[in-house]
Design a protein around this motif. Structure first.
Motif, short mmCIF file in Angstrom:
data_model
loop_
_atom_site.label_atom_id
_atom_site.label_comp_id
_atom_site.label_asym_id
_atom_site.label_seq_id
_atom_site.Cartn_x
_atom_site.Cartn_y
_atom_site.Cartn_z
N ASP A 6 0.81 -1.22 0.00
CA ASP A 6 0.00 0.00 0.00
C ASP A 6 0.84 1.27 0.00
OD1 ASP A 6 -2.52 -1.39 0.29
OD2 ASP A 6 -1.90 -1.83 2.33
N VAL A 7 2.16 1.14 0.11
CA VAL A 7 3.02 2.31 0.22
C VAL A 7 2.91 3.25 -0.97
CG1 VAL A 7 5.45 3.06 0.29
CG2 VAL A 7 4.64 1.26 1.83
N PRO A 8 2.82 2.74 -2.22
CA PRO A 8 2.68 3.68 -3.35
C PRO A 8 1.48 4.61 -3.23
CG PRO A 8 3.25 1.50 -4.13
CD PRO A 8 2.93 1.36 -2.68
N HIS A 9 0.50 4.24 -2.39
CA HIS A 9 -0.69 5.07 -2.22
C HIS A 9 -0.51 6.10 -1.10
CE1 HIS A 9 -2.61 2.31 -4.96
NE2 HIS A 9 -2.35 1.30 -4.15
N LEU A 10 0.64 6.10 -0.44
CA LEU A 10 0.94 7.10 0.57
C LEU A 10 1.66 8.28 -0.07
CD1 LEU A 10 2.27 4.84 3.48
CD2 LEU A 10 -0.05 5.73 3.17
N THR A 11 1.50 9.45 0.51
CA THR A 11 2.20 10.62 -0.01
C THR A 11 3.64 10.62 0.50
OG1 THR A 11 1.68 12.03 1.89
CG2 THR A 11 0.03 11.92 0.12
N PRO A 12 4.53 11.34 -0.19
CA PRO A 12 5.91 11.43 0.31
C PRO A 12 5.97 11.91 1.75
CG PRO A 12 5.82 12.23 -1.93
CD PRO A 12 4.39 12.00 -1.50
N ASN A 13 5.11 12.86 2.12
CA ASN A 13 5.13 13.37 3.49
C ASN A 13 4.73 12.30 4.49
OD1 ASN A 13 5.58 15.93 5.03
ND2 ASN A 13 3.50 15.52 5.75
N GLN A 14 3.76 11.46 4.12
CA GLN A 14 3.33 10.37 5.00
C GLN A 14 4.45 9.35 5.17
OE1 GLN A 14 -0.14 9.15 2.86
NE2 GLN A 14 -1.38 10.86 3.59
N ILE A 15 5.15 9.03 4.08
CA ILE A 15 6.27 8.10 4.15
C ILE A 15 7.39 8.69 4.99
CG2 ILE A 15 8.11 7.02 2.80
CD1 ILE A 15 6.03 6.65 0.57
N ASN A 16 7.69 9.98 4.79
CA ASN A 16 8.72 10.63 5.59
C ASN A 16 8.39 10.56 7.08
OD1 ASN A 16 10.13 11.31 3.29
ND2 ASN A 16 9.32 13.38 3.17
N ALA A 17 7.11 10.74 7.40
CA ALA A 17 6.69 10.69 8.80
C ALA A 17 6.93 9.30 9.39
CB ALA A 17 5.21 11.06 8.93
N LEU A 18 6.59 8.25 8.63
CA LEU A 18 6.83 6.88 9.12
C LEU A 18 8.31 6.64 9.37
CD1 LEU A 18 4.45 4.75 6.82
CD2 LEU A 18 4.05 5.50 9.17
N VAL A 19 9.15 7.11 8.44
CA VAL A 19 10.59 6.87 8.56
C VAL A 19 11.16 7.62 9.76
CG1 VAL A 19 12.83 7.19 7.45
CG2 VAL A 19 10.89 6.35 6.12
N VAL A 20 10.80 8.89 9.91
CA VAL A 20 11.35 9.69 11.02
C VAL A 20 10.90 9.11 12.36
CG1 VAL A 20 11.35 11.95 12.14
CG2 VAL A 20 11.56 11.79 9.66
N LEU A 21 9.64 8.72 12.46
CA LEU A 21 9.15 8.13 13.71
C LEU A 21 9.85 6.80 14.00
CD1 LEU A 21 5.33 8.92 13.43
CD2 LEU A 21 6.95 9.93 15.04
#
Length: 243
Positions: A6-21
């Motif tokens: 489902d990751v391709p359906h996330l925005t770059p900002n949402q992915i960045n948030a997951l990575v930083v957290l």
């Protein structure tokens, strides 16, 4: 249930948030996110991650504070297996390259993401020098239970109890096979040596079976890295319950 597919359906900002957290491995306020990574988690991005069960957001006071849920940790650990979102550009694609190489290195070192990113007292200081409001009590999950157990020496019986709890969460039924890799992910903050010792001790229990996978070609690098050595062979699957 959200997966890396489902990751391709996330925005770059949402992915960045997951990575930083994930890499901070702690609850972060929007102020801290802004200072650390240059963005905040608000609006539709925040709502989507919460609705997908990936992030827990405390809105009882401002600034809002966020942390990964257990499902969020699982997806963040496996981001490298997904295709980057097309709108992310070179920056997001570069991030995925870093994550892929990180995963390969952790597999080689046999270190979990939880152990690698775990905060110590020296590194867990807030990014801002401003006074912080008292943090709310974190949600108790299998991951936080394991983290609490790792904070102080635990007995073999306590580690075995953690294994049995993780198995109950993962198994579709008593006696069903569960991958050792999945158990390690669920107990990411438990010392590996202590967990291995507990698994070896559990082999002697009447209700426990730990076996190698016969078809070794089906094993992934993750399965091989998570294997527990018992006797002269690596074992990859655990069952607890009726034989």
């Amino acid at each position: 249930m959200t997966s890396p597919a489902d990751v391709p359906h996330l925005t770059p900002n949402q992915i960045n948030a997951l990575v930083v957290l994930m890499v901070e491995a702690r609850r972060l306020t929007n102020v801290e996110l802004k200072e650390l990574a240059g963005f905040t988690l608000t609006g539709k991005d925040n709502t989507k991650l919460v609705d997908l069960g990936l992030v827990d957001t405390d809105r009882t006071h401002r600034p809002f504070a966020h942390e990964l849920t257990e499902q969020g940790w699982r997806v963040a650990r496996q981001l490298h297996t997904a295709a980057p979102p097309k709108q992310g550009g070179s920056t997001t694609r570069s991030l995925f390259v870093v994550l892929s190489n990180l995963h390969r290195s952790l597999d080689r070192l046999r270190v979990s993401h939880g152990d690698f990113f775990k905060q110590t007292e020296a590194t867990a200081a807030p990014a801002t020098s401003e006074p912080r409001q008292e943090a709310p009590a974190p949600t108790v999950t299998a991951t936080t239970t394991a983290a609490a157990a790792a904070a102080a020496p635990v007995s073999a019986a306590e580690v075995e109890a953690l294994v049995r709890s993780a198995y109950r969460d993962l198994a579709t039924a008593p006696g069903a096979w569960v991958g050792i890799a999945d158990v390690r992910d669920r107990l990411a903050d438990t010392d590996r040596a202590a967990l291995d010792a507990a698994l070896r001790a559990m082999v002697g229990r009447e209700d426990v079976r730990i076996i190698p996978v016969a078809n070794t070609k089906s094993l992934t690098a993750r399965d091989r890295a998570a294997a527990v050595r018992i006797g002269n062979e690596d074992n990859h699957a655990l069952a607890i319950g009726p034989a």
